[in-house]
Design an enzyme around this catalytic site. Structure first.
Site, short mmCIF file in Angstrom:
data_model
loop_
_atom_site.label_atom_id
_atom_site.label_comp_id
_atom_site.label_asym_id
_atom_site.label_seq_id
_atom_site.Cartn_x
_atom_site.Cartn_y
_atom_site.Cartn_z
N LYS A 189 0.84 -1.21 0.00
CA LYS A 189 0.00 0.00 0.00
C LYS A 189 0.87 1.26 0.00
O LYS A 189 1.51 1.60 0.98
CB LYS A 189 -0.92 0.06 1.22
CG LYS A 189 -1.96 1.17 1.01
CD LYS A 189 -2.63 1.67 2.26
CE LYS A 189 -2.02 2.87 2.89
NZ LYS A 189 -1.98 4.09 2.07
N GLY A 243 6.96 4.72 8.35
CA GLY A 243 6.11 5.89 8.55
C GLY A 243 6.31 6.45 9.94
O GLY A 243 7.36 6.27 10.55
N GLY A 248 3.08 3.43 13.66
CA GLY A 248 3.79 2.19 14.00
C GLY A 248 3.13 1.49 15.18
O GLY A 248 2.95 0.26 15.17
N GLU A 265 10.13 0.86 10.40
CA GLU A 265 11.11 1.93 10.17
C GLU A 265 10.37 3.23 10.46
O GLU A 265 9.52 3.63 9.67
CB GLU A 265 11.56 1.95 8.70
CG GLU A 265 12.26 0.71 8.24
CD GLU A 265 13.73 0.71 8.60
OE1 GLU A 265 14.20 1.64 9.28
OE2 GLU A 265 14.40 -0.25 8.20
N CYS A 299 13.63 10.63 7.14
CA CYS A 299 13.57 10.11 8.52
C CYS A 299 14.92 10.26 9.21
O CYS A 299 14.99 10.39 10.42
CB CYS A 299 13.12 8.67 8.49
SG CYS A 299 13.99 7.73 7.26
N GLU A 399 9.84 15.43 15.85
CA GLU A 399 10.17 15.36 14.44
C GLU A 399 9.29 16.32 13.64
O GLU A 399 8.07 16.19 13.63
CB GLU A 399 9.97 13.94 13.93
CG GLU A 399 10.43 13.77 12.52
CD GLU A 399 10.30 12.34 12.04
OE1 GLU A 399 9.22 11.76 12.21
OE2 GLU A 399 11.28 11.84 11.47
P1 NAP Z 1 2.25 7.77 8.18
O1 NAP Z 1 1.09 8.68 8.34
O2 NAP Z 1 2.62 6.91 9.31
O3 NAP Z 1 1.92 6.95 6.86
C1 NAP Z 1 2.72 5.92 6.38
C2 NAP Z 1 1.85 4.90 5.72
O4 NAP Z 1 0.99 4.28 6.68
C3 NAP Z 1 0.91 5.47 4.65
O5 NAP Z 1 0.80 4.55 3.60
C4 NAP Z 1 -0.37 5.62 5.41
O6 NAP Z 1 -1.51 5.67 4.62
C5 NAP Z 1 -0.36 4.38 6.27
N1 NAP Z 1 -1.21 4.45 7.46
C6 NAP Z 1 -1.60 5.55 8.14
N2 NAP Z 1 -2.35 5.19 9.21
C7 NAP Z 1 -2.44 3.84 9.19
C8 NAP Z 1 -3.08 2.87 10.03
N3 NAP Z 1 -3.76 3.22 11.12
N4 NAP Z 1 -2.94 1.57 9.72
C9 NAP Z 1 -2.22 1.19 8.64
N5 NAP Z 1 -1.62 2.05 7.81
C10 NAP Z 1 -1.71 3.37 8.07
O7 NAP Z 1 3.56 8.53 7.81
P2 NAP Z 1 3.76 9.64 6.72
O8 NAP Z 1 3.18 10.90 7.27
O9 NAP Z 1 3.26 9.14 5.42
O10 NAP Z 1 5.38 9.73 6.65
C11 NAP Z 1 6.12 10.54 7.47
C12 NAP Z 1 6.67 9.78 8.66
O11 NAP Z 1 7.32 8.58 8.25
C13 NAP Z 1 7.71 10.56 9.41
O12 NAP Z 1 7.49 10.48 10.79
C14 NAP Z 1 9.04 9.87 9.04
O13 NAP Z 1 10.06 9.99 9.94
C15 NAP Z 1 8.64 8.47 8.83
N6 NAP Z 1 9.55 7.80 7.91
C16 NAP Z 1 10.47 6.91 8.38
C17 NAP Z 1 11.35 6.27 7.52
C18 NAP Z 1 12.36 5.26 8.00
O14 NAP Z 1 13.00 4.63 7.18
N7 NAP Z 1 12.54 5.08 9.27
C19 NAP Z 1 11.27 6.51 6.16
C20 NAP Z 1 10.33 7.42 5.71
C21 NAP Z 1 9.48 8.06 6.59
P3 NAP Z 1 -2.05 7.11 4.15
O15 NAP Z 1 -1.03 7.62 3.20
O16 NAP Z 1 -3.35 6.88 3.52
O17 NAP Z 1 -2.14 7.94 5.40
#
Ligand code: NAP
Ligand code: MG
Length: 496
Positions: A189, A243, A248, A265, A299, A399
């Site tokens: 997804k 994410g 997480g 991650e 990240c 963050e």
């Molecule tokens: P996010 O809101 O956590 O979304 C990540 C993914 O999870 C998206 O596909 C999202 O779908 C999905 N999602 C959201 N809520 C969910 C739920 N309750 N159950 C299952 N899936 C769900 O994160 P983001 O705002 O897209 O990305 C930014 C964050 O990611 C930052 O905090 C960043 O640090 C972190 N990040 C970490 C890494 C790493 O390698 N450690 C890499 C990249 C980013 P939707 O798009 O529809 O919301």
């Protein structure tokens, strides 16, 4: 703009309907619903995408289960698997410019970054794991002379992969690469903000000849929809997630139903530590890459810059002089070095953090708001640097995920080591010094999954990447991903 309409290589892809990939076929969502994806530089709609939900995830899981249990995928030699993966890498290479444009249009990042980082790293990741497909081995273990004992490494089975919007295509490659090498079937997804390149990769997966059901792609929303349908699914064996840490936690909670395996991650708030004995010009460049690469939506962004007090003023004047020259604009313009944030929501979130920092008493050394004029229609935030920050402020602890740097002065190695670790995250850190002893000492003291010495943001498919503390668990890339995507089975044969 440097890229004119006739050079738009992804036009055909943009104009057609974007459907879900289930069981080797492109299909509409069961609900018939769609959602829009926008160009962050202009706020214009650039595509309509199928909105998958639980019913579609259920279909995809069925297809994946069939592929992994009964389909040709299961019966294929590892050499055949490798060949398909190399083919996929070749197809990404063949379509490199088109994919780079698609990524820039959907995410906003500068075209030079899409072209020279996201696309080549995607290709390398598929090639690297294509190489692994033929090298996944069990062991024979001579524990008992009356027994012949060996281990098998088997695919985990059906894998759910949920990815973010900051490196949409590269994150898809980090997830698909090792899972495919190990022989799993996948339900992927992409993030709602950036679904396009994953869908184009889906087309290339079919063109490469992967059997039906091996890769399924469900675009749609996360919470209470496609994302949570994946994390809650009773017939998914493992979920890999990248994410936010808040999400997480939801993924972990959802995993308890069938106790599926989870790897995470998550976010970071990385210390970037510069000592007085460092090559200052190199460290200035590193500080800029550390925080402004990908508009700070990284990240492992070096968002806390620790400067040894004796060089603070010299460093700041060099840093500010360079930042003043950075070219901000639409990602499609070849000259752009810093593009828009991915969405209006992210822009608002970053601007609210800037307000918080101002209220906390930090001083704006540059930036501090959104640009006016032509750029006002996009989701831009000026590159922003705060001085006079202390490590306890929210701007130093939370963050932001944007082009916002917090500068914190320090006096000694002990002090900076303690402050660097005084954070809930632990994804990465960087140290700039010409003293080898200091470098190695800090490399071992920093509680993070990656430490860079006299460099930042270095990544390679062969080098493991992942977090300590609330930055997650499990290591992606390198041979460690193979552990995430295989089960080890011990076989005992009685020789007595
Ligand atoms: P996010 O809101 O956590 O979304 C990540 C993914 O999870 C998206 O596909 C999202 O779908 C999905 N999602 C959201 N809520 C969910 C739920 N309750 N159950 C299952 N899936 C769900 O994160 P983001 O705002 O897209 O990305 C930014 C964050 O990611 C930052 O905090 C960043 O640090 C972190 N990040 C970490 C890494 C790493 O390698 N450690 C890499 C990249 C980013 P939707 O798009 O529809 O919301
Ligand atoms: Mg978009």
């Amino acid at each position: 703009m440097a890229v004119v309409e006739k050079e738009l290589l992804c036009k055909d892809f943009l104009t057609k309907d974007k459907q879900l990939l289930i069981d080797g076929k492109w299909v509409n969502a069961e609900s018939g619903k769609t959602f829009e994806t926008r160009n962050p530089a202009t706020d214009q709609v650039i595509g309509k995408v199928a909105e998958g939900s639980k019913a579609d995830v259920d279909k995809a899981v069925k297809a994946a289960r069939k592929a992994v249990e009964e389909g040709p995928w299961r019966k294929m030699s590892t050499a055949q698997r490798a060949k398909l993966m190399y083919k996929l890498a070749d197809l990404v290479e063949k379509n490199a410019d088109q994919l780079a444009q698609l990524e820039t249009l959907d995410n906003g990042k500068p075209i030079n970054e899409s072209k020279h980082i996201d696309v080549p790293q995607t290709i390398e990741t598929f090639r690297y794991y294509g190489g692994w497909a033929t090298k996944i081995e069990g062991e024979t273990i001579n524990a008992n002379p009356n027994m012949f004992t060996y281990t098998l490494r088997e695919p985990v089975g059906v894998v759910g992969q949920i990815i973010p919007w900051n490196f949409p295509m590269l994150m898809a490659a980090w997830k698909l690469g090792p899972a495919l090498a190990c022989g799993n079937a996948i339900v992927l997804k992409p993030a709602e903000q950036t679904p396009l390149t994953a869908l184009r990769i889906g087309e290339l997966v079919l063109e490469a000849g992967f059997p039906e059901g091996v890769v399924n792609i469900i675009t749609g929303f996360g919470a209470d929809s496609a994302g949570s349908a994946i994390s809650n699914h009773m017939d998914i064996d493992k979920v890999a997630f990248t994410g936010e840490d808040k999400t997480g936690r939801e993924i972990v909670k959802a995993s308890v139903g069938n106790l599926k395996r989870v790897s995470l991650e998550l976010g970071g708030k990385a210390p970037n530590i510069v000592f007085a004995d460092a090559d200052i010009d190199a460290a200035v460049k590193g500080a800029i890459t550390g925080i402004f690469f990908n508009q700070g939506q990284v990240c492992c962004a070096g968002s806390r810059l620790f400067l040894e007090k004796s060089i603070h003023d010299e460093f700041m004047s060099k840093l500010l002089a360079r930042v003043a020259k950075m070219q901000q604009g639409p990602g499609m313009d070849e000259k752009t070095q810093i593009g828009p944030q991915v969405s209006k929501d992210q822009q608002d979130r970053i601007l609210s953090y800037i307000d918080i920092a101002k209220k906390e008493g930090a001083s704006v050394a540059c930036g501090g708001d959104a640009p006016a004029g032509d750029l006002a229609k996009g989701y831009f935030v000026k590159p922003t640097i705060f001085t006079g920050v202390n490590n306890d402020m929210r701007i130093a602890q939370e963050e932001v995920f944007g082009p916002v740097l917090a500068v914190i002065p320090f006096n000694s190695v002990e002090e900076v080591a303690e402050q660097a670790n005084k954070i809930t995250y632990g994804l990465s850190g960087a140290v700039w010094t010409s003293d080898v002893k200091k470098a190695h000492k800090l490399a071992s003291q920093i509680k993070a999954g990656t430490v860079w010495v006299n460099c930042v943001n270095m990544l390679d498919p062969a080098i493991p990447f992942g977090g300590y503390k609330m930055s997650g668990y499990g290591r992606e890339l390198g041979k460690h991903s193979i552990d995430l995507y295989t089960n080890i089975k011990s076989v005992w044969v009685n020789l007595g």
